[in-house]
Design an enzyme around this catalytic site. Structure first.
Site, PDB file in Angstrom:
ATOM      1  CE1 TYR A   1       5.147  -5.878  -1.468  1.00  0.00           C
ATOM      2  CE2 TYR A   1       3.139  -5.374  -0.290  1.00  0.00           C
ATOM      3  CZ  TYR A   1       4.146  -4.997  -1.128  1.00  0.00           C
ATOM      4  OH  TYR A   1       4.164  -3.712  -1.633  1.00  0.00           O
TER       5      TYR A   1
ATOM      6  CG  LEU B   1       6.792   6.917   8.437  1.00  0.00           C
ATOM      7  CD1 LEU B   1       6.539   5.957   9.588  1.00  0.00           C
ATOM      8  CD2 LEU B   1       6.722   8.366   8.926  1.00  0.00           C
TER       9      LEU B   1
ATOM     10  CB  SER C   1      10.029   6.549  11.783  1.00  0.00           C
ATOM     11  OG  SER C   1      11.143   5.842  12.321  1.00  0.00           O
TER      12      SER C   1
ATOM     13  N   GLY D   1      11.059   4.030   7.482  1.00  0.00           N
ATOM     14  CA  GLY D   1      11.473   4.122   8.886  1.00  0.00           C
ATOM     15  C   GLY D   1      12.578   5.142   9.111  1.00  0.00           C
TER      16      GLY D   1
HETATM   17  N1  LIG Z   1       4.121   0.224  -4.826  1.00  0.00           N
HETATM   18  C1  LIG Z   1       5.331   0.009  -4.349  1.00  0.00           C
HETATM   19  O1  LIG Z   1       6.311  -0.059  -5.088  1.00  0.00           O
HETATM   20  C2  LIG Z   1       5.516  -0.109  -2.859  1.00  0.00           C
HETATM   21  C3  LIG Z   1       6.812  -0.174  -2.340  1.00  0.00           C
HETATM   22  C4  LIG Z   1       6.958  -0.281  -0.964  1.00  0.00           C
HETATM   23  C5  LIG Z   1       5.849  -0.297  -0.146  1.00  0.00           C
HETATM   24  N2  LIG Z   1       4.597  -0.257  -0.678  1.00  0.00           N
HETATM   25  C6  LIG Z   1       3.393  -0.318   0.180  1.00  0.00           C
HETATM   26  O2  LIG Z   1       3.372   0.777   1.055  1.00  0.00           O
HETATM   27  C7  LIG Z   1       3.314   0.335   2.407  1.00  0.00           C
HETATM   28  C8  LIG Z   1       4.045   1.306   3.303  1.00  0.00           C
HETATM   29  O3  LIG Z   1       5.359   1.504   2.792  1.00  0.00           O
HETATM   30  P1  LIG Z   1       6.675   1.518   3.618  1.00  0.00           P
HETATM   31  O4  LIG Z   1       6.818   0.244   4.315  1.00  0.00           O
HETATM   32  O5  LIG Z   1       7.742   1.979   2.727  1.00  0.00           O
HETATM   33  O6  LIG Z   1       6.298   2.608   4.713  1.00  0.00           O
HETATM   34  P2  LIG Z   1       6.924   3.510   5.742  1.00  0.00           P
HETATM   35  O7  LIG Z   1       5.748   3.844   6.601  1.00  0.00           O
HETATM   36  O8  LIG Z   1       7.719   4.581   5.105  1.00  0.00           O
HETATM   37  O9  LIG Z   1       7.976   2.636   6.576  1.00  0.00           O
HETATM   38  C9  LIG Z   1       7.605   1.590   7.406  1.00  0.00           C
HETATM   39  C10 LIG Z   1       8.739   1.356   8.384  1.00  0.00           C
HETATM   40  O10 LIG Z   1       8.783   2.484   9.276  1.00  0.00           O
HETATM   41  C11 LIG Z   1       8.873   2.051  10.609  1.00  0.00           C
HETATM   42  N3  LIG Z   1       8.074   2.914  11.513  1.00  0.00           N
HETATM   43  C12 LIG Z   1       8.551   3.586  12.565  1.00  0.00           C
HETATM   44  N4  LIG Z   1       7.563   4.268  13.169  1.00  0.00           N
HETATM   45  C13 LIG Z   1       6.434   4.004  12.508  1.00  0.00           C
HETATM   46  C14 LIG Z   1       5.092   4.393  12.677  1.00  0.00           C
HETATM   47  N5  LIG Z   1       4.699   5.189  13.658  1.00  0.00           N
HETATM   48  N6  LIG Z   1       4.179   3.934  11.817  1.00  0.00           N
HETATM   49  C15 LIG Z   1       4.540   3.119  10.799  1.00  0.00           C
HETATM   50  N7  LIG Z   1       5.814   2.688  10.599  1.00  0.00           N
HETATM   51  C16 LIG Z   1       6.755   3.140  11.450  1.00  0.00           C
HETATM   52  C17 LIG Z   1       8.286   0.662  10.623  1.00  0.00           C
HETATM   53  O11 LIG Z   1       8.784   0.137  11.756  1.00  0.00           O
HETATM   54  P3  LIG Z   1       9.550  -1.101  12.301  1.00  0.00           P
HETATM   55  O12 LIG Z   1      10.606  -1.486  11.294  1.00  0.00           O
HETATM   56  O13 LIG Z   1      10.142  -0.607  13.558  1.00  0.00           O
HETATM   57  O14 LIG Z   1       8.481  -2.106  12.422  1.00  0.00           O
HETATM   58  C18 LIG Z   1       8.582   0.118   9.240  1.00  0.00           C
HETATM   59  O15 LIG Z   1       9.797  -0.558   9.242  1.00  0.00           O
HETATM   60  C19 LIG Z   1       3.877  -1.072   2.381  1.00  0.00           C
HETATM   61  O16 LIG Z   1       3.440  -1.833   3.476  1.00  0.00           O
HETATM   62  C20 LIG Z   1       3.350  -1.571   1.068  1.00  0.00           C
HETATM   63  O17 LIG Z   1       2.000  -1.993   1.227  1.00  0.00           O
HETATM   64  C21 LIG Z   1       4.441  -0.145  -2.020  1.00  0.00           C
END
Ligand SMILES: NC(=O)c1ccc[n+]([C@@H]2O[C@H](COP(=O)([O-])OP(=O)(O)OC[C@H]3O[C@@H](n4cnc5c(N)ncnc54)[C@H](OP(=O)(O)O)[C@@H]3O)[C@@H](O)[C@H]2O)c1
Length: 338
Positions: free
Chosen positions: A63, A213, A219, A216
């Site tokens: 990352y 989410l 969200s 996003g």
């Molecule tokens: N193992 C894997 O293959 C894999 C893949 C992806 C992620 N991950 C891990 O999982 C974590 C979370 O995944 P994800 O990023 O896909 O998560 P997510 O929570 O589905 O999406 C995060 C996105 O949602 C937006 N968002 C809007 N409101 C929100 C709120 N209240 N709280 C949090 N986010 C909000 C964020 O905002 P903004 O854009 O407006 O800031 C961000 O862009 C990552 O950080 C990573 O550590 C693992």
């Protein structure tokens, strides 16, 4: 400081894994893949999360090519390391421009990557260490065998996996107990319910759910005209494509309307829905800012009755999202989709 101190009971990851807060913080977007990020705000978000009671932090060495681990190190300088569970993914190969080159989970790569991670995090151990994807050229027994060696040597506490299927879970578990499988799981990505979730439950493996989410999309904050930079994951994601975004935002709008009847937001309803799916599941939220974190933590106060859950699942049915969760090249790398 957030008003949302966590009062929810902690959850245990798998039969042999660590106890963690009911929600974990995924730090990826603070360094990479969601467009420009504000470093100071990322650090403030991690600190506020820890103050609120989040004990699980998820990262990957790729990352931002080490950036995210260094950010976590700086955020946690004053914090008691033993109170935290840090989960690290390794194996993804990237060039200096950030292009994806494949995966390397050979035993020597496991140990080398871990050595660099320990230095960047400025710690003597990683709590959960996991290959980001199954390396198609390396039997899983060899990869987890090397992690087991690192556990025996005290550098790693627990073995995790990411985006693998039932067969790989069984083969890995035969070598060493797996604390948790990290995998996408949300109202609109429910494929794990068919075979993977029954298998993790049979084997005593927890789930750390990402994409709760849908990056996003559900969200309540995403809009059709929101611009993405070329390195933003969402600029290539089928679910955000011009053809699919309208249909998917209709699902998000439906969720918003139901959430509002409960005095909540769509993001809170989406997180609370994942929390409701079982004590073995811990949602990782990808908050990059303190306001988003506060909103996410509010999900822990949202109680969804059986009627609420029915209403949500009727409005956002399991198979209704338009588009796959990754582009075709990345879908091919998912053992979990085979
Ligand atoms: N193992 C894997 O293959 C894999 C893949 C992806 C992620 N991950 C891990 O999982 C974590 C979370 O995944 P994800 O990023 O896909 O998560 P997510 O929570 O589905 O999406 C995060 C996105 O949602 C937006 N968002 C809007 N409101 C929100 C709120 N209240 N709280 C949090 N986010 C909000 C964020 O905002 P903004 O854009 O407006 O800031 C961000 O862009 C990552 O950080 C990573 O550590 C693992």
């Amino acid at each position: 400081m957030t008003a949302n101190t966590i009062h929810a009971a902690p959850r245990r990851l798998g039969a042999n894994g660590p106890e963690v807060s009911a929600i974990g913080l995924g730090c990826m977007g603070m360094s990479d893949l969601y467009g420009p990020a504000d470093r100071d705000e990322g650090i403030a978000t991690i600190r506020e999360a820890v103050q609120a009671g989040i004990t699980l932090l998820d990262t990957g060495d790729f990352y931002g090519m080490g950036h995210n681990e260094l950010l976590i190190r700086d955020a946690l300088r004053q914090h008691d390391r033993d109170e935290l569970v840090i989960s690290v993914k390794f194996g993804a190969q990237r060039d200096p421009a950030g292009q994806w080159l494949g995966y390397d989970a050979r035993p020597q790569a496991v140990k080398t990557a871990l050595a660099y991670t320990l230095k960047r995090l400025d710690t003597d151990h990683v709590d959960i260490y996991r290959p980001a994807r199954l390396d198609p050229n390396v039997p899983i027994e060899e990869t987890v065998g090397a992690i087991k060696e690192m556990i025996d040597a005290g550098y790693v506490r627990h073995l995790g996996l990411s985006e693998v299927g039932a067969e790989t879970l069984k083969r890995a578990s035969a070598v060493h107990p797996v604390s948790d499988l990290q995998i996408e799981y949300s109202l609109i990505s429910r494929a794990i319910e068919r075979e993977i979730l029954p298998t993790t439950r049979e084997l005593g493996i927890g789930i750390t759910a990402y994409g709760v989410l849908s990056r996003g999309l559900i969200s309540g904050h995403w809009t059709r005209d929101r611009a993405t930079t070329p390195t933003d994951f969402r600029s290539r994601s089928p679910r955000f494509s011009r053809d699919n975004i309208g249909r998917n935002l209709e699902l998000a709008d439906a969720l918003t309307r139901i959430a509002e009847t409960k005095g909540a937001t769509a993001a809170q309803a989406a997180i609370a829905w994942v929390l409701s799916r079982g004590e073995d599941i811990v949602p990782l939220v990808g908050a990059r800012r303190r306001d988003r974190l506060d909103e996410a933590l509010g999900a822990l106060r949202l109680e969804l009755t059986d009627d609420d859950l029915d209403t949500i699942e009727r409005a956002v049915p399991a198979d209704r999202a338009a588009g796959e969760r990754y582009d075709p090249r990345q879908m091919q790398m998912l053992d979990s989709e085979k």
